[in-house]
Design an enzyme around this catalytic site. Structure first.
Site, short mmCIF file in Angstrom:
data_model
loop_
_atom_site.label_atom_id
_atom_site.label_comp_id
_atom_site.label_asym_id
_atom_site.label_seq_id
_atom_site.Cartn_x
_atom_site.Cartn_y
_atom_site.Cartn_z
N ARG A 68 -64.41 14.19 28.57
CA ARG A 68 -65.21 13.27 27.77
C ARG A 68 -65.18 11.91 28.46
NH1 ARG A 68 -67.44 16.91 25.86
NH2 ARG A 68 -67.56 17.55 23.68
N GLU A 128 -72.43 7.84 26.53
CA GLU A 128 -73.56 8.60 27.05
C GLU A 128 -74.58 8.90 25.95
OE1 GLU A 128 -71.25 12.08 28.44
OE2 GLU A 128 -72.44 13.30 27.06
N HIS A 138 -73.99 15.62 32.03
CA HIS A 138 -73.25 16.49 31.08
C HIS A 138 -73.75 17.95 31.17
CE1 HIS A 138 -70.79 16.32 27.09
NE2 HIS A 138 -70.66 17.49 27.68
C1 DGY Z 1 -68.60 20.93 24.63
O1 DGY Z 1 -68.81 22.06 24.23
O2 DGY Z 1 -67.81 20.18 24.07
C2 DGY Z 1 -69.29 20.49 25.85
O3 DGY Z 1 -69.03 19.19 26.21
C3 DGY Z 1 -70.78 20.73 25.80
O4 DGY Z 1 -71.04 21.16 27.10
#
Ligand code: DGY
Length: 323
Positions: free
Chosen positions: A242, A271, A289
């Site tokens: 993250r 983001e 992402h």
């Molecule tokens: C999640 O599933 O948390 C991812 O970041 C999405 O790709």
């Protein structure tokens, strides 16, 4: 029979939408734009279930004062730091996620970022696309070798272990890692890995540092100027976890001043509005992402989210309950 009324906040892969349509009285967000806080608040009062994803912010305000109609948030994704879990708990709303099915695709993206940053792949492609490639020469775009360099992992859960498998067995990389809890001896054995006692120790030793810890209040700015200062000047930082796990300003400064060699990033603080300073940095490989973005994975994520919601409305325990 009365079908539960369900809102899906973004478009999902076609097979998942077809299954949702068969099971529920479903509303899709057909223009596929993120819902506003007011729309999400209304959704909590108008639907029996809301199926959000990482691009939806669900802070306490979205849950409102009065008990909402919504009884389950079937999150499309493994990370749930965009949902105020405490507010959900207080309102008696179940939250589920999609663990496991995105492990390999996310580890693949971490490997790709590591290779791209080490081998200056984005710089090479930009050169070529700008029509500025004048041909091969011995000192052009020299990167750093990945094979047999040390990989340091912060966090050693499913995705970190999948990356360790690819890096150790595919690229002969020694593995060091940090997690606050002692790792199982068979894991150390499997990767011939060493668990170090601090993030700084990993930063000091590793040639590549990859972040695999969950986004959470506890991990907010876990990586900051102080620990970046321990990295080798030749080292490369990879983040597929993250964005706010890293103090983005500290990272921008470290990259700009070449205190570390490069970074490969798939996620950003705030983001999709990443700091424009990243765009100026040649030594940052930037992806939007994409960790779980394969057809196979996104269908599996959707099906798992549906399994959870379907189980709930059948009166069964949802298999992937986080609250
Ligand atoms: C999640 O599933 O948390 C991812 O970041 C999405 O790709």
């Amino acid at each position: 029979m009365h079908k539960p009324k369900i809102l899906v906040t973004r478009r999902w892969p076609e097979p998942c939408e077809a299954r949702l349509e068969a099971l529920f009285d479903v509303t899709f967000n057909t223009d596929n734009q993120p819902l506003t806080p007011a729309e999400l608040r209304n959704a909590m009062h108008d639907y029996d279930a809301v199926l959000p994803t990482v691009s939806d912010k669900l802070p306490a305000e979205v849950f409102g004062e009065a008990p909402p109609r919504c009884r389950i948030l079937g999150n499309f994704g493994v990370g749930f730091n965009h949902i105020d879990i405490e507010a959900a708990r207080q309102h008696g709303i179940i939250v589920t996620n999609t663990p496991g099915v995105l492990t390999e695709s996310t580890a693949d993206i971490a490997m790709m970022l590591m290779l791209m940053a080490a081998r200056r792949a984005s710089e090479g492609e930009r050169l070529l696309r700008a029509g500025q490639w004048t041909g091969w020469h011995p000192t052009q775009l020299l990167g750093t070798q990945v094979t047999r360099k040390t990989l340091g992992l912060i966090g050693f859960g499913r995705i970190a272990q999948a990356m360790a498998t690819k890096a150790h067995f595919g690229f002969g990389m020694p593995i060091v890692f940090y997690t606050p809890r002692p790792a199982a001896p068979e894991l150390l054995e499997r990767f011939q890995a060493r668990q170090l006692d601090s993030i700084e120790a990993v930063m000091r030793e590793a040639d590549f540092v990859a972040l695999h810890c969950p986004g959470s209040a506890a991990n907010y700015h876990l990586i900051k100027a102080e620990n970046l200062a321990h990295m080798k000047s030749s080292a490369i930082l990879i983040n597929t976890a993250r964005g706010d796990v890293i103090d983005n300003q500290a990272l921008i400064a470290a990259l700009r001043e070449r205190r570390i060699a490069a970074a490969g990033l798939d996620v950003y603080e705030g983001e999709p509005n990443l700091d424009p300073a990243f765009l100026e940095l040649d030594n940052a490989v930037l992806l939007p992402h994409l960790g779980s973005a394969t057809n196979e994975t996104r269908v599996a994520m959707g099906m798992m989210a549906i399994d959870n919601v379907e189980a709930f409305f059948k009166g069964l325990p949802p298999p992937n309950r986080v609250v």
